[in-house]
Scaffold this active site. Structure first.
Site, PDB file in Angstrom:
ATOM      1  N   GLY A 285      97.397 -10.157 106.954  1.00 23.12           N
ATOM      2  CA  GLY A 285      97.004 -10.923 108.110  1.00 23.12           C
ATOM      3  C   GLY A 285      97.958 -10.673 109.263  1.00 23.12           C
ATOM      4  N   SER A 286      97.484 -10.908 110.488  1.00 27.67           N
ATOM      5  CA  SER A 286      98.375 -10.872 111.649  1.00 27.67           C
ATOM      6  C   SER A 286      99.151 -12.183 111.702  1.00 27.67           C
ATOM      7  CB  SER A 286      97.556 -10.699 112.929  1.00 27.67           C
ATOM      8  OG  SER A 286      96.956  -9.430 112.930  1.00 27.67           O
TER       9      SER A 286
ATOM     10  N   HIS B  53     102.568 -12.197 111.495  1.00 25.16           N
ATOM     11  CA  HIS B  53     103.869 -11.988 110.855  1.00 25.16           C
ATOM     12  C   HIS B  53     104.713 -10.966 111.609  1.00 25.16           C
ATOM     13  CE1 HIS B  53     102.167 -14.340 107.707  1.00 25.16           C
ATOM     14  NE2 HIS B  53     101.269 -13.430 107.380  1.00 25.16           N
TER      15      HIS B  53
ATOM     16  N   HIS C 239     102.637 -18.572 105.668  1.00 22.98           N
ATOM     17  CA  HIS C 239     101.477 -19.111 106.382  1.00 22.98           C
ATOM     18  C   HIS C 239     101.614 -20.625 106.494  1.00 22.98           C
ATOM     19  CE1 HIS C 239     100.191 -15.655 103.880  1.00 22.98           C
ATOM     20  NE2 HIS C 239      99.838 -15.215 105.060  1.00 22.98           N
TER      21      HIS C 239
END
Lengths: 331, 210
Positions: free
Chosen positions: A54-55, A57, A219
């Site tokens: 996922g974006s 990070h 997250h």
């Protein structure tokens, strides 16, 4: 929420576009698959190293594409695994006769997508292997994972396998190195605030003004306990304990010590944490051979930090010292 | 069972896709009982893509066709449904590659490939309250019917009946995999949404067999 956003749905593509425009000589952007790749890639003389996730990070993973680090990164939307075809097409575009290594942090969605991409690319005749990173000692399982989560320690796996790849190692050798680094890397994080995904517009979870989440995931997934805010040295002690005990790191060990910011903590505080951690390790007879302070794997704008230790040996240390050129550097 | 042609396989996939798209709300409601309610949406979006791209799929042989379906589904379905259903078709395709003619035994091998793929990808097995609890016993039943020399029609109806029976029977089970497992004991008393969806799809395929 106050953020620099146009259309929240376009947050990731617009970030990638900016990244590509700022680095025209070193990066290539393929918008169809959110793909950021080395402008000179794929290099047929080396194994291609790819990571997706996922974006949110950043700089992991799109901002660490470059010589000596990733050959390509295919991000999903914020905190969401990339769609399968992004990974599959990226693998095909980056296919090298020496093979492809897919690096994945251990989360359910990412695991399924990458395993499937490996299977499909293999069926196409591409030599491809997948390596899962699971350095988080905070919790064995969470609603997001199968087993341990992969967090900031993924930097060390990427750095080592990428260096080995630049030196010309074959795919099996690179996997051996990646598994070895993963097996001696341990991380734990702490959150002082929640983070706010652009598309959601409000904090992802509730954390009181005087509360911290000990062992938080990248997250914002729950950690091992929610605690009252405490002085920094006590936080370091509570984080370092489980990290040291888990491997365990022992007296006489030489380590790499990383203090990773989660996106919303100033570097001054990170260095303060670094100093505390360094001294506590010295008290236990553990010496720091390599130091890393800054943002490596963040959680959007979350205030917080993680501590990572890697047990060094000559091979790992030598690979960590190899040069790398990535866009996140500011000089 | 007589030999199946690519036409039969195209019919099965097309009927599956149409059912998934038409039953979007029904499957979503089933999943909302203890899951996150996105099963209907995910399947509909994935199979919508299959129907939209229908004429473009290569049809050299069953294996090639099924691999294209796998790619179409998993490039569109998000969450965990995409990789799971994509893997099922990918493994069915791999099984089809090993045989010249698609006969009853090959169909069983393709179903076994699909269920083994779902097991591995989802880290699930029989008893976890997933679609595997309907599909695996039904495949066993199909194999028994074939061994007993049943007609193609009888094989198909026995397969459909067993899928439905086992899907309904998942009501008494506690979910151990997927989002529904977070509901713990509250998952007892309602059937697994994926298993029921598979039963609805297979009943439709068998009922309308050309």
């Amino acid at each position: 929420m106050k953020k620099f956003v146009n259309d929240p749905q376009q947050f990731v593509p617009e970030m990638l576009e900016g990244l590509a425009l700022a680095n025209p000589d070193t990066l290539k952007y393929v918008p169809e698959y959110n793909l950021i790749m080395r402008a000179d890639g794929p290099d047929e003389s080396k194994v291609s190293i790819i990571q997706g996730s996922g974006s949110g990070h950043e700089p992991a993973h799109v901002m660490i594409v470059g010589k000596g680090m990733l050959d390509a990164a295919c991000p999903g939307d914020v905190f969401a695994a990339p769609p399968f075809d992004y990974v599959y097409e990226t693998t095909k575009l980056m296919a090298s006769p020496k093979g492809v290594l897919l690096l994945v942090n251990n989360y359910t969605g990412d695991k399924m997508v990458f395993e499937m991409a490996e299977e499909m690319s293999s069926a196409d005749g591409i030599e491809v292997k997948t390596l899962f990173i699971n350095d988080d000692v905070s919790v064995e399982d969470s609603t997001y994972t199968i087993g341990r989560r992969g967090v900031a320690g993924n930097f060390f796996v990427i750095k080592a396998v990428a260096a080995a790849s630049e030196r010309g190692a074959d795919l099996n050798e690179i996997i051996r190195i990646g598994e070895k680094v993963n097996s001696v890397t341990r991380t734990m994080g702490v959150a002082l605030t929640a983070c706010t995904p652009p598309a959601k517009g409000s904090p992802l979870f509730e954390l009181g003004e005087d509360e911290i989440e000990m062992g938080v995931g990248i997250h914002g997934e729950p950690g091992r306990r929610r605690a009252k805010m405490m002085p920094a040295n006590e936080i370091v002690e509570e984080m370092l304990g489980p990290v040291v005990r888990d491997l365990p790191f022992k007296e006489g060990d030489r380590v790499a010590l990383m203090i990773n910011g989660l996106g919303g903590t100033p570097i001054s505080e990170l260095y303060l944490l670094y100093g505390q951690a360094h001294k506590r390790l010295a008290e236990q007879g553990i010496s720091v051979g390599r130091s890393y302070v800054g943002e490596y794997c963040t959680s959007l704008d979350m205030a917080g930090a993680s501590i990572t230790l890697v047990r060094l040996d000559d091979e790992i240390e030598s690979l960590l010292m190899d040069p790398a050129e990535i866009p996140i550097r500011v000089f | 069972m007589s030999t199946t042609t690519i036409d039969d396989i195209e019919y099965v996939v097309h009927s599956l896709a149409q059912t998934a798209v038409e039953k979007e709300k029904e499957f979503g409601d089933l999943d909302a009982v203890v899951g996150d309610g996105d099963l209907g949406y995910s399947l509909a979006r994935g199979f919508e893509k299959v129907l939209a791209d229908w004429d473009s799929f290569k049809r050299d042989d069953a294996a090639t066709f099924l691999q294209q379906i796998a790619l179409a589904i998993s490039s569109r379905i998000g969450g965990t449904s995409g990789p799971l259903w994509g893997t099922a078709f990918l493994r069915a395709s791999a099984a089809a590659k090993t045989t010249e003619t698609i006969d009853g035994a090959a169909v069983v091998a393709m179903l076994r490939g699909a269920t083994d793929g779902i097991k591995k990808r989802g880290n699930a097995d029989l008893g976890d309250k997933t679609l595997l609890d309907a599909l695996i016993p039904a495949t066993d039943e199909l194999e028994r019917q074939l061994a007993a020399g049943a007609s193609p029609e009888d094989c198909r109806s026995a397969f459909a009946a067993k899928v439905r029976e086992c899907a309904d029977a998942t009501s008494s089970m506690q979910a151990k995999r997927g989002r529904a497992s977070y509901s713990g004991e509250r998952s007892i008393g309602s059937p697994d949404a994926g298993a029921v969806a598979v039963a609805v799809i297979i009943e439709r395929i068998v009922a309308d067999w050309p």
